[in-house]
Design an enzyme around this catalytic site. Sequence first.
Site, PDB file in Angstrom:
ATOM      1  N   LYS A  27      -3.095   1.156 -11.653  1.00  0.00           N
ATOM      2  CA  LYS A  27      -1.865   0.354 -11.782  1.00  0.00           C
ATOM      3  C   LYS A  27      -1.761  -0.122 -13.207  1.00  0.00           C
ATOM      4  O   LYS A  27      -2.783  -0.353 -13.849  1.00  0.00           O
ATOM      5  CB  LYS A  27      -1.898  -0.852 -10.825  1.00  0.00           C
ATOM      6  CG  LYS A  27      -1.967  -0.489  -9.358  1.00  0.00           C
ATOM      7  CD  LYS A  27      -0.618  -0.188  -8.768  1.00  0.00           C
ATOM      8  CE  LYS A  27      -0.760   0.362  -7.354  1.00  0.00           C
ATOM      9  NZ  LYS A  27       0.488   0.645  -6.679  1.00  0.00           N
TER      10      LYS A  27
ATOM     11  N   LYS B 187       1.793   1.351 -11.668  1.00  0.00           N
ATOM     12  CA  LYS B 187       2.090   2.670 -11.086  1.00  0.00           C
ATOM     13  C   LYS B 187       2.315   3.709 -12.172  1.00  0.00           C
ATOM     14  O   LYS B 187       1.768   4.807 -12.135  1.00  0.00           O
ATOM     15  CB  LYS B 187       3.371   2.585 -10.257  1.00  0.00           C
ATOM     16  CG  LYS B 187       3.211   2.062  -8.864  1.00  0.00           C
ATOM     17  CD  LYS B 187       4.599   1.826  -8.279  1.00  0.00           C
ATOM     18  CE  LYS B 187       4.571   1.388  -6.836  1.00  0.00           C
ATOM     19  NZ  LYS B 187       4.302   2.453  -5.885  1.00  0.00           N
TER      20      LYS B 187
ATOM     21  N   LYS C 249      -7.209   7.285  -7.651  1.00  0.00           N
ATOM     22  CA  LYS C 249      -6.067   8.185  -7.519  1.00  0.00           C
ATOM     23  C   LYS C 249      -4.899   7.760  -8.396  1.00  0.00           C
ATOM     24  O   LYS C 249      -4.766   6.582  -8.743  1.00  0.00           O
ATOM     25  CB  LYS C 249      -5.639   8.317  -6.054  1.00  0.00           C
ATOM     26  CG  LYS C 249      -4.765   7.221  -5.531  1.00  0.00           C
ATOM     27  CD  LYS C 249      -4.390   7.472  -4.080  1.00  0.00           C
ATOM     28  CE  LYS C 249      -2.910   7.554  -3.805  1.00  0.00           C
ATOM     29  NZ  LYS C 249      -2.012   6.651  -4.505  1.00  0.00           N
TER      30      LYS C 249
ATOM     31  N   ASP D 122      -0.850   7.212  -8.918  1.00  0.00           N
ATOM     32  CA  ASP D 122       0.160   6.698  -7.994  1.00  0.00           C
ATOM     33  C   ASP D 122       1.150   7.810  -7.632  1.00  0.00           C
ATOM     34  O   ASP D 122       1.203   8.845  -8.285  1.00  0.00           O
ATOM     35  CB  ASP D 122       0.866   5.472  -8.581  1.00  0.00           C
ATOM     36  CG  ASP D 122       0.940   4.371  -7.529  1.00  0.00           C
ATOM     37  OD1 ASP D 122       1.142   4.711  -6.352  1.00  0.00           O
ATOM     38  OD2 ASP D 122       0.799   3.191  -7.877  1.00  0.00           O
ATOM     39  N   GLU D 123       1.918   7.577  -6.581  1.00  0.00           N
ATOM     40  CA  GLU D 123       2.769   8.656  -6.047  1.00  0.00           C
ATOM     41  C   GLU D 123       3.860   9.086  -7.023  1.00  0.00           C
ATOM     42  O   GLU D 123       4.357  10.209  -6.931  1.00  0.00           O
ATOM     43  CB  GLU D 123       3.377   8.230  -4.701  1.00  0.00           C
ATOM     44  CG  GLU D 123       4.406   7.106  -4.722  1.00  0.00           C
ATOM     45  CD  GLU D 123       3.782   5.725  -4.825  1.00  0.00           C
ATOM     46  OE1 GLU D 123       2.550   5.617  -4.751  1.00  0.00           O
ATOM     47  OE2 GLU D 123       4.547   4.750  -5.015  1.00  0.00           O
TER      48      GLU D 123
ATOM     49  N   HIS E 179      -0.366  11.756   0.194  1.00  0.00           N
ATOM     50  CA  HIS E 179       0.408  10.513   0.122  1.00  0.00           C
ATOM     51  C   HIS E 179       1.694  10.742   0.906  1.00  0.00           C
ATOM     52  O   HIS E 179       2.217  11.860   0.931  1.00  0.00           O
ATOM     53  CB  HIS E 179       0.707  10.174  -1.338  1.00  0.00           C
ATOM     54  CG  HIS E 179       1.138   8.746  -1.523  1.00  0.00           C
ATOM     55  ND1 HIS E 179       2.381   8.306  -1.145  1.00  0.00           N
ATOM     56  CD2 HIS E 179       0.485   7.670  -2.014  1.00  0.00           C
ATOM     57  CE1 HIS E 179       2.474   6.999  -1.406  1.00  0.00           C
ATOM     58  NE2 HIS E 179       1.339   6.588  -1.932  1.00  0.00           N
ATOM     59  N   ARG E 180       2.204   9.705   1.556  1.00  0.00           N
ATOM     60  CA  ARG E 180       3.355   9.916   2.451  1.00  0.00           C
ATOM     61  C   ARG E 180       4.624   9.214   1.969  1.00  0.00           C
ATOM     62  O   ARG E 180       5.488   8.868   2.798  1.00  0.00           O
ATOM     63  CB  ARG E 180       2.994   9.448   3.857  1.00  0.00           C
ATOM     64  CG  ARG E 180       2.579   7.999   3.898  1.00  0.00           C
ATOM     65  CD  ARG E 180       2.348   7.486   5.318  1.00  0.00           C
ATOM     66  NE  ARG E 180       2.140   6.038   5.265  1.00  0.00           N
ATOM     67  CZ  ARG E 180       2.186   5.228   6.303  1.00  0.00           C
ATOM     68  NH1 ARG E 180       2.409   5.712   7.495  1.00  0.00           N
ATOM     69  NH2 ARG E 180       2.000   3.930   6.158  1.00  0.00           N
TER      70      ARG E 180
ATOM     71  N   HIS F 246      -2.487   9.020   4.238  1.00  0.00           N
ATOM     72  CA  HIS F 246      -2.074   7.614   4.358  1.00  0.00           C
ATOM     73  C   HIS F 246      -1.451   7.405   5.741  1.00  0.00           C
ATOM     74  O   HIS F 246      -0.499   8.112   6.100  1.00  0.00           O
ATOM     75  CB  HIS F 246      -1.003   7.286   3.317  1.00  0.00           C
ATOM     76  CG  HIS F 246      -1.532   7.153   1.927  1.00  0.00           C
ATOM     77  ND1 HIS F 246      -1.398   6.003   1.189  1.00  0.00           N
ATOM     78  CD2 HIS F 246      -2.201   8.022   1.140  1.00  0.00           C
ATOM     79  CE1 HIS F 246      -1.953   6.166   0.001  1.00  0.00           C
ATOM     80  NE2 HIS F 246      -2.454   7.402  -0.063  1.00  0.00           N
TER      81      HIS F 246
ATOM     82  N   LYS G 209       0.698  -4.552   3.110  1.00  0.00           N
ATOM     83  CA  LYS G 209       2.100  -4.840   2.780  1.00  0.00           C
ATOM     84  C   LYS G 209       3.105  -3.912   3.465  1.00  0.00           C
ATOM     85  O   LYS G 209       4.300  -4.157   3.439  1.00  0.00           O
ATOM     86  CB  LYS G 209       2.292  -4.758   1.252  1.00  0.00           C
ATOM     87  CG  LYS G 209       2.281  -3.334   0.672  1.00  0.00           C
ATOM     88  CD  LYS G 209       2.460  -3.331  -0.849  1.00  0.00           C
ATOM     89  CE  LYS G 209       2.510  -1.911  -1.390  1.00  0.00           C
ATOM     90  NZ  LYS G 209       2.504  -1.809  -2.842  1.00  0.00           N
TER      91      LYS G 209
ATOM     92  N   GLY H 255      -1.980  -0.178   0.629  1.00  0.00           N
ATOM     93  CA  GLY H 255      -0.736  -0.941   0.555  1.00  0.00           C
ATOM     94  C   GLY H 255      -0.981  -2.418   0.779  1.00  0.00           C
ATOM     95  O   GLY H 255      -1.121  -2.872   1.913  1.00  0.00           O
TER      96      GLY H 255
ATOM     97  N   GLN I 207      -8.076   1.687   0.242  1.00  0.00           N
ATOM     98  CA  GLN I 207      -7.587   1.716  -1.141  1.00  0.00           C
ATOM     99  C   GLN I 207      -6.917   0.396  -1.508  1.00  0.00           C
ATOM    100  O   GLN I 207      -6.165  -0.156  -0.713  1.00  0.00           O
ATOM    101  CB  GLN I 207      -6.544   2.821  -1.293  1.00  0.00           C
ATOM    102  CG  GLN I 207      -7.119   4.205  -1.328  1.00  0.00           C
ATOM    103  CD  GLN I 207      -6.052   5.275  -1.470  1.00  0.00           C
ATOM    104  OE1 GLN I 207      -6.389   6.430  -1.511  1.00  0.00           O
ATOM    105  NE2 GLN I 207      -4.787   4.912  -1.546  1.00  0.00           N
TER     106      GLN I 207
ATOM    107  N   GLY J 183      -4.802  -1.225  -4.955  1.00  0.00           N
ATOM    108  CA  GLY J 183      -4.323  -1.168  -6.334  1.00  0.00           C
ATOM    109  C   GLY J 183      -4.290  -2.581  -6.880  1.00  0.00           C
ATOM    110  O   GLY J 183      -5.211  -3.036  -7.575  1.00  0.00           O
ATOM    111  N   GLY J 184      -3.239  -3.316  -6.500  1.00  0.00           N
ATOM    112  CA  GLY J 184      -3.109  -4.707  -6.930  1.00  0.00           C
ATOM    113  C   GLY J 184      -4.342  -5.529  -6.592  1.00  0.00           C
ATOM    114  O   GLY J 184      -4.756  -6.400  -7.366  1.00  0.00           O
TER     115      GLY J 184
HETATM  116  C1  CAP Z   1      -0.722   0.867  -2.872  1.00  0.00           C
HETATM  117  C2  CAP Z   1       0.211   1.988  -3.176  1.00  0.00           C
HETATM  118  C3  CAP Z   1       0.507   3.030  -2.084  1.00  0.00           C
HETATM  119  C4  CAP Z   1       0.994   2.481  -0.750  1.00  0.00           C
HETATM  120  C5  CAP Z   1       1.767   3.432   0.082  1.00  0.00           C
HETATM  121  C6  CAP Z   1       1.492   1.380  -3.651  1.00  0.00           C
HETATM  122  O1  CAP Z   1      -0.782  -0.058  -3.906  1.00  0.00           O
HETATM  123  O2  CAP Z   1      -0.284   2.723  -4.241  1.00  0.00           O
HETATM  124  O3  CAP Z   1       1.418   3.919  -2.607  1.00  0.00           O
HETATM  125  O4  CAP Z   1      -0.171   2.129  -0.094  1.00  0.00           O
HETATM  126  O5  CAP Z   1       1.898   3.009   1.386  1.00  0.00           O
HETATM  127  O6  CAP Z   1       1.997   1.809  -4.676  1.00  0.00           O
HETATM  128  O7  CAP Z   1       2.009   0.510  -2.985  1.00  0.00           O
HETATM  129  P1  CAP Z   1      -1.285  -1.571  -3.709  1.00  0.00           P
HETATM  130  P2  CAP Z   1       1.249   3.777   2.631  1.00  0.00           P
HETATM  131  O8  CAP Z   1      -2.722  -1.487  -3.275  1.00  0.00           O
HETATM  132  O9  CAP Z   1      -1.135  -2.199  -5.063  1.00  0.00           O
HETATM  133  O10 CAP Z   1      -0.420  -2.198  -2.671  1.00  0.00           O
HETATM  134  O11 CAP Z   1      -0.214   3.887   2.372  1.00  0.00           O
HETATM  135  O12 CAP Z   1       1.574   2.894   3.772  1.00  0.00           O
HETATM  136  O13 CAP Z   1       1.886   5.104   2.692  1.00  0.00           O
HETATM  137 MG    MG Z   2       1.275   4.013  -4.565  1.00  0.00          MG
END
Ligand code: CAP
Ligand code: MG
Length: 428
Positions: A154, A156, A180, A182-183, A270-271, A302, A310, A355, A376, A378-379
């Site tokens: 992060k 992202k 990893k 980010d998407e 990733h979804r 995921h 979140k 998330g 996982q 990030g924040g």
């Molecule tokens: C998590 C994350 C993931 C989400 C996607 C984000 O970051 O990288 O993309 O988890 O949701 O950008 O939000 P944080 P899911 O840890 O900073 O929240 O796994 O439900 O598909």
């Molecule tokens: Mg992400």
Amino acid sequence: MDEGYSGYIDTKFKPSKEYLIAEYTFEPAKGVSFEKAANSIAGESSIGTWTDVKTIKDRIKKRLRPYIFYLDKKSKTVKIAYHQDLFEEGNIPQILSSIGGNIFGMGVLKTLRLEDIDFPEKLLRSFKGPAFGIQGIRNLLGVKKRPLVGTIVKPKVGLNEKEHSQVAYETWVGGCDIVKDDENLSSLPFNKFKKRISLTLKMCEKAEKETGEKKVYMPNITAETFEMLKRAKYVKSLGGKYIMVDIITMGWAALQTVRDQNFGMVIHAHRAGHAAFTRGSQGYSMLTIAKVARLIGVDQLHIGTAHVGKMEGSALEVQGIEWEIENRFIKENLKQHILEESWLNIKPIFAVASGGLHPGSVPKIIERMGTNVVIQAGGGIHGNKFGTRGGAKAMRDAVDAVMKNIPLEKYAEKSKELKAALDQWGLA
Ligand code: CAP
Ligand code: MG
């Protein structure tokens, strides 16, 4: 109008092993009967159209007609059996264009949700499934029992290649197994794919040497299909062991291609965007997406955080998906809209919980999702007051504490980083 869609209800019918079963929940449009709507779903997704056609043959009706063999108005559920000859082996787009295609746009329906698909053996065997799966990944990382700990670099997007690799390094030495992208990070003006991958993989090696642990980097190769293959090849050429893809936005056909040519690497799925299909009462269930992804052959996916983080997704729903992807034989669960499935030789895959997670989320995640999970944050790592390395240590400490059955607050007496995380975000 619509006389073409009729006669498919047969509650005495017992589907043989030659049938694919699809379960749907739906609400008919105003003035349309439940039966009429069900017939329309069954017909439009197989041999029917809005009126009788003179081109239909008895042999077509006999062999390829769908059977609505279960109807329950109260729970708005139907189960439809479709003969396997309606589907092309090894072709997910065709299967979904049939049983999850036109029917979503029909006027006779107010809402429609494809809840689950039970694939017959012939179709199931026409897909590769994951190359590694849970055990393959555990062998690769040398981690026997505990959950794997991962992070997403992060912010992202925004860091340049060198900054990215440095953040990755800090998380590995802090205690993460996995880093990893980010998407939405692919190859951007300020962060080019090749440079990022080569710098970050070098850092991965450095971290492995320093920590004596196996570490992996999951570069996001998502792009146009040919470009994606080039990127995968590049990752492999530098000794990478993993690739990451955004399975919804890339499309099923592209995912099948990447699985076919994974160059012997693990696929992280990733979804992003799934909720456009899976949220609410219109679309595909996340269970359906997860099953298709396992069948094609992603190794980890995921699936949500069981109401700890979140993202949306109830604990029950996420647990149902996890059960489905981690086991070889699935028993039917009518209440949760889960059909029976025998996965045969298709390997179980890792659930990824991500998330909004932080160290204080770990006990609940493990309680609800077990230890076969990639956790996982990030924040929850890069936001730690001790920075990325401290944040990663706090996350790993939280996992180690739960594995040793020690309450986090107690473990935090000897870990200032974990203490900081608990002070910042509390316990989930
Ligand atoms: C998590 C994350 C993931 C989400 C996607 C984000 O970051 O990288 O993309 O988890 O949701 O950008 O939000 P944080 P899911 O840890 O900073 O929240 O796994 O439900 O598909
Ligand atoms: Mg992400």
